[in-house]
Design a protein around this motif. Sequence first.
Motif, mmCIF file in Angstrom:
data_model
loop_
_atom_site.group_PDB
_atom_site.id
_atom_site.type_symbol
_atom_site.label_atom_id
_atom_site.label_comp_id
_atom_site.label_asym_id
_atom_site.label_seq_id
_atom_site.Cartn_x
_atom_site.Cartn_y
_atom_site.Cartn_z
ATOM 1 N N UNK A 156 15.238 -6.996 -8.162
ATOM 2 C CA UNK A 156 15.645 -5.754 -7.480
ATOM 3 C C UNK A 156 16.018 -6.030 -6.025
ATOM 4 N N UNK A 157 16.680 -5.047 -5.410
ATOM 5 C CA UNK A 157 17.020 -5.161 -3.990
ATOM 6 C C UNK A 157 16.022 -4.423 -3.109
ATOM 7 N N UNK A 158 15.473 -3.344 -3.638
ATOM 8 C CA UNK A 158 14.579 -2.519 -2.831
ATOM 9 C C UNK A 158 13.383 -2.046 -3.662
ATOM 10 N N UNK A 159 12.234 -1.926 -2.991
ATOM 11 C CA UNK A 159 11.026 -1.352 -3.588
ATOM 12 C C UNK A 159 10.778 0.028 -3.001
ATOM 13 N N UNK A 160 10.445 0.976 -3.852
ATOM 14 C CA UNK A 160 10.013 2.298 -3.396
ATOM 15 C C UNK A 160 8.620 2.534 -3.967
ATOM 16 N N UNK A 161 7.666 2.862 -3.081
ATOM 17 C CA UNK A 161 6.304 3.167 -3.526
ATOM 18 C C UNK A 161 6.061 4.658 -3.386
ATOM 19 N N UNK A 162 5.584 5.287 -4.478
ATOM 20 C CA UNK A 162 5.237 6.709 -4.436
ATOM 21 C C UNK A 162 3.746 6.860 -4.180
ATOM 22 N N UNK A 163 3.410 7.838 -3.348
ATOM 23 C CA UNK A 163 2.018 8.252 -3.159
ATOM 24 C C UNK A 163 1.991 9.757 -3.366
ATOM 25 N N UNK A 168 -5.117 11.221 -2.563
ATOM 26 C CA UNK A 168 -5.908 10.937 -1.361
ATOM 27 C C UNK A 168 -5.054 10.274 -0.297
ATOM 28 N N UNK A 169 -5.268 10.699 0.962
ATOM 29 C CA UNK A 169 -4.382 10.239 2.036
ATOM 30 C C UNK A 169 -4.719 8.847 2.558
ATOM 31 N N UNK A 170 -5.807 8.223 2.053
ATOM 32 C CA UNK A 170 -6.147 6.882 2.540
ATOM 33 C C UNK A 170 -5.656 5.762 1.611
ATOM 34 N N UNK A 171 -4.804 6.095 0.640
ATOM 35 C CA UNK A 171 -4.355 5.061 -0.307
ATOM 36 C C UNK A 171 -3.656 3.873 0.372
ATOM 37 N N UNK A 172 -2.812 4.068 1.396
ATOM 38 C CA UNK A 172 -2.192 2.877 2.009
ATOM 39 C C UNK A 172 -3.231 1.925 2.610
ATOM 40 N N UNK A 173 -4.357 2.476 3.099
ATOM 41 C CA UNK A 173 -5.404 1.608 3.656
ATOM 42 C C UNK A 173 -6.138 0.864 2.543
ATOM 43 N N UNK A 174 -6.304 1.535 1.387
ATOM 44 C CA UNK A 174 -7.076 0.925 0.299
ATOM 45 C C UNK A 174 -6.261 -0.039 -0.555
ATOM 46 N N UNK A 175 -4.943 0.183 -0.614
ATOM 47 C CA UNK A 175 -4.060 -0.660 -1.429
ATOM 48 C C UNK A 175 -2.932 -1.229 -0.566
ATOM 49 N N UNK A 176 -3.297 -1.978 0.494
ATOM 50 C CA UNK A 176 -2.265 -2.413 1.448
ATOM 51 C C UNK A 176 -1.190 -3.294 0.834
ATOM 52 N N UNK A 177 -1.554 -4.100 -0.170
ATOM 53 C CA UNK A 177 -0.563 -5.016 -0.758
ATOM 54 C C UNK A 177 0.631 -4.230 -1.286
ATOM 55 N N UNK A 200 -4.197 15.071 4.258
ATOM 56 C CA UNK A 200 -3.526 15.241 5.548
ATOM 57 C C UNK A 200 -2.330 14.278 5.601
ATOM 58 N N UNK A 201 -1.098 14.788 5.518
ATOM 59 C CA UNK A 201 0.072 13.891 5.535
ATOM 60 C C UNK A 201 0.113 13.010 6.779
ATOM 61 N N UNK A 202 -0.368 13.530 7.927
ATOM 62 C CA UNK A 202 -0.363 12.719 9.157
ATOM 63 C C UNK A 202 -1.313 11.533 9.009
ATOM 64 N N UNK A 203 -2.436 11.751 8.319
ATOM 65 C CA UNK A 203 -3.384 10.646 8.114
ATOM 66 C C UNK A 203 -2.793 9.605 7.159
ATOM 67 N N UNK A 204 -2.090 10.078 6.119
ATOM 68 C CA UNK A 204 -1.431 9.143 5.195
ATOM 69 C C UNK A 204 -0.421 8.295 5.960
ATOM 70 N N UNK A 205 0.337 8.934 6.859
ATOM 71 C CA UNK A 205 1.323 8.177 7.638
ATOM 72 C C UNK A 205 0.628 7.194 8.573
ATOM 73 N N UNK A 206 -0.483 7.606 9.189
ATOM 74 C CA UNK A 206 -1.214 6.697 10.081
ATOM 75 C C UNK A 206 -1.696 5.464 9.310
ATOM 76 N N UNK A 207 -2.236 5.685 8.101
ATOM 77 C CA UNK A 207 -2.702 4.554 7.272
ATOM 78 C C UNK A 207 -1.540 3.608 6.966
#
Length: 271
Positions: A156-163, A168-177, A200-207
């Motif tokens: 592929x050329x691009x990856x898109x990750x859905x949350x 839960x808004x802390x998923x980027x912190x828990x699944x950083x890979x 909290x969308x702002x918290x998801x973005x911060x993570x």
Amino acid sequence: MCDSCGCNVTSGNRHLAYKPVKAGTSAVSVLKKLLAHNDDQAAHNRAHFDARGILTINLMSSPGSGKTALLEATIDALKDEFGLAVIEGDLETENDAARIRARGVPAHQITTGSACHLDAHMVHEALHQLDLSGVDILFVENVGNLVCPASFDLGQHRNVTLLSVTEGDDKPAKYPVMFRAADAVVLSKVDLLPVLDDFDPARAELCLRQLASTVPLLPVSARKGQGMTAWYDWLRSELAAQRARVALGKTAKPFIQLDGASLHAHAEVSV
Ligand SMILES: Nc1nc2c(ncn2[C@@H]2O[C@H](COP(=O)(O)OP(=O)(O)OP(=O)(O)O)[C@@H](O)[C@H]2O)c(=O)[nH]1
Ligand SMILES: [Zn+2]
Ligand SMILES: [Zn+2]
Ligand SMILES: [Zn+2]
């Protein structure tokens, strides 16, 4: 998890894992080599796409976060503007491919059985089953899993990750890979935010930003049509960028995660 689940031996690469070894050889580093074979196959897949000027996008997320719903809405909005096709990955059933075909777009279903991710061999078999003439954007819907898909280049050329906002808004912190592998993050099901008072969308973005990620974060509701224009504009700009690369004889690959790959590149196996 993958040390025990054996998920890196898939129907796509099993022939490589269990090919006969020379007399006198008792053990081989099979699994490490599988990733190298995967990368060779991925480069071949990417050459197929580039030769046709196709943009290929890999969708990754937890099970049920809304990948197929996003594709259905995208097809309804863009199928007159672009040629679209979909490769679907699931453990079992043709359900998702049937949903895509019902929208009038070609779809090929890969059923992986027990494997928790797609690999480049599976995608190669699938792409030769699809009529790619007239296709501008090929979507690959990966198996629902927030870990393993990040470590396999599919071509592929691009990856898109859905949350989705239900996760839960802390998923980027828990699944950083997984989130480090993303070229864009779609925050899905935002129509549910009014009833989810703890997301909290702002918290998801911060993570996400704490991973040093600067990629677009696109809040959408595929069901209610919210935020979809930004997603469509992102697709249009990525297709234009792909065409510009192809005109220069260049290509692009997303950030395959080596720390994810280390989960897979383990054991010496006896064969
Ligand atoms: N409220 C709401 N529900 C949604 C939205 N998008 C998807 N859903 C629902 O979420 C559930 C899962 O959606 P799918 O699109 O099948 O999710 P998926 O990621 O393709 O699932 P798998 O392929 O099984 O991993 C379904 O019940 C959808 O109707 C949305 O924007 N809003
Ligand atoms: Zn795995
Ligand atoms: Zn799906
Ligand atoms: Zn080929």
